[in-house]
Design a protein around this motif. Sequence first.
Motif, short mmCIF file in Angstrom:
data_model
loop_
_atom_site.label_atom_id
_atom_site.label_comp_id
_atom_site.label_asym_id
_atom_site.label_seq_id
_atom_site.Cartn_x
_atom_site.Cartn_y
_atom_site.Cartn_z
N LEU A 42 0.83 -1.21 0.00
CA LEU A 42 0.00 0.00 0.00
C LEU A 42 0.86 1.25 0.00
CD1 LEU A 42 -2.98 -0.60 2.42
CD2 LEU A 42 -3.06 -0.11 0.00
N ILE A 43 2.06 1.16 0.55
CA ILE A 43 2.93 2.33 0.66
C ILE A 43 3.77 2.52 -0.60
CG2 ILE A 43 4.71 3.40 2.12
CD1 ILE A 43 3.61 1.74 4.41
N SER A 44 3.80 1.54 -1.47
CA SER A 44 4.59 1.61 -2.69
C SER A 44 3.80 2.29 -3.81
CB SER A 44 5.00 0.21 -3.13
OG SER A 44 3.86 -0.51 -3.54
N THR A 53 -7.10 2.68 -8.80
CA THR A 53 -7.91 1.91 -9.75
C THR A 53 -9.20 1.45 -9.10
OG1 THR A 53 -5.87 1.14 -10.81
CG2 THR A 53 -7.87 -0.08 -11.29
N HIS A 54 -9.12 0.99 -7.85
CA HIS A 54 -10.33 0.59 -7.14
C HIS A 54 -11.26 1.79 -6.94
CE1 HIS A 54 -9.72 -3.61 -6.02
NE2 HIS A 54 -8.43 -3.33 -5.96
N GLY A 102 -16.23 3.33 -0.73
CA GLY A 102 -16.47 1.91 -0.46
C GLY A 102 -15.56 1.01 -1.27
N ALA A 103 -15.37 1.32 -2.54
CA ALA A 103 -14.48 0.51 -3.37
C ALA A 103 -13.03 0.66 -2.93
CB ALA A 103 -14.64 0.90 -4.83
N SER A 104 -12.65 1.85 -2.47
CA SER A 104 -11.27 2.05 -2.00
C SER A 104 -11.01 1.23 -0.74
CB SER A 104 -11.02 3.52 -1.70
OG SER A 104 -11.13 4.28 -2.87
N LEU A 105 -11.95 1.23 0.19
CA LEU A 105 -11.78 0.42 1.40
C LEU A 105 -11.74 -1.06 1.09
CD1 LEU A 105 -14.10 2.38 3.86
CD2 LEU A 105 -11.61 2.39 3.76
N THR A 106 -12.57 -1.49 0.15
CA THR A 106 -12.53 -2.88 -0.28
C THR A 106 -11.19 -3.19 -0.94
OG1 THR A 106 -14.91 -2.81 -0.64
CG2 THR A 106 -13.73 -4.63 -1.64
#
Length: 118
Positions: A42-44, A53-54, A102-106
Amino acid sequence: MKRMMTNPLCAMEPRRDGPRLHARSIGSFMRAKKSPNRSPSLISPTGVIKLMTHAMMGAALGLMFTLALILANPAVAELLNHGGRAAALVFVATMVTTFAIGASLTGVVFILNEDKET
């Protein structure tokens, strides 16, 4: 001379000069070795691109859902008609933002689970 049909997926092939082992049966799959001391993805930059993209997929899905809701429910269309342009803009922006979050958290959950598997 008797000809035998052989299956390339079998581990052992019958031959005149004896059995022959395939590389697939030995377990010598070629995979890149990953370093154990790497940072979470996630940090890269790759993780950020995956997360964006999500979020974009969620925004597109929210826009499609909003359009379907307006077309399928005449009461919503009537409320947006009486509210003016600002009400329609706020409604669409709220729906798109909600789906994008919601899509980002998923996506975060998917990326972190992907890290645990590899």
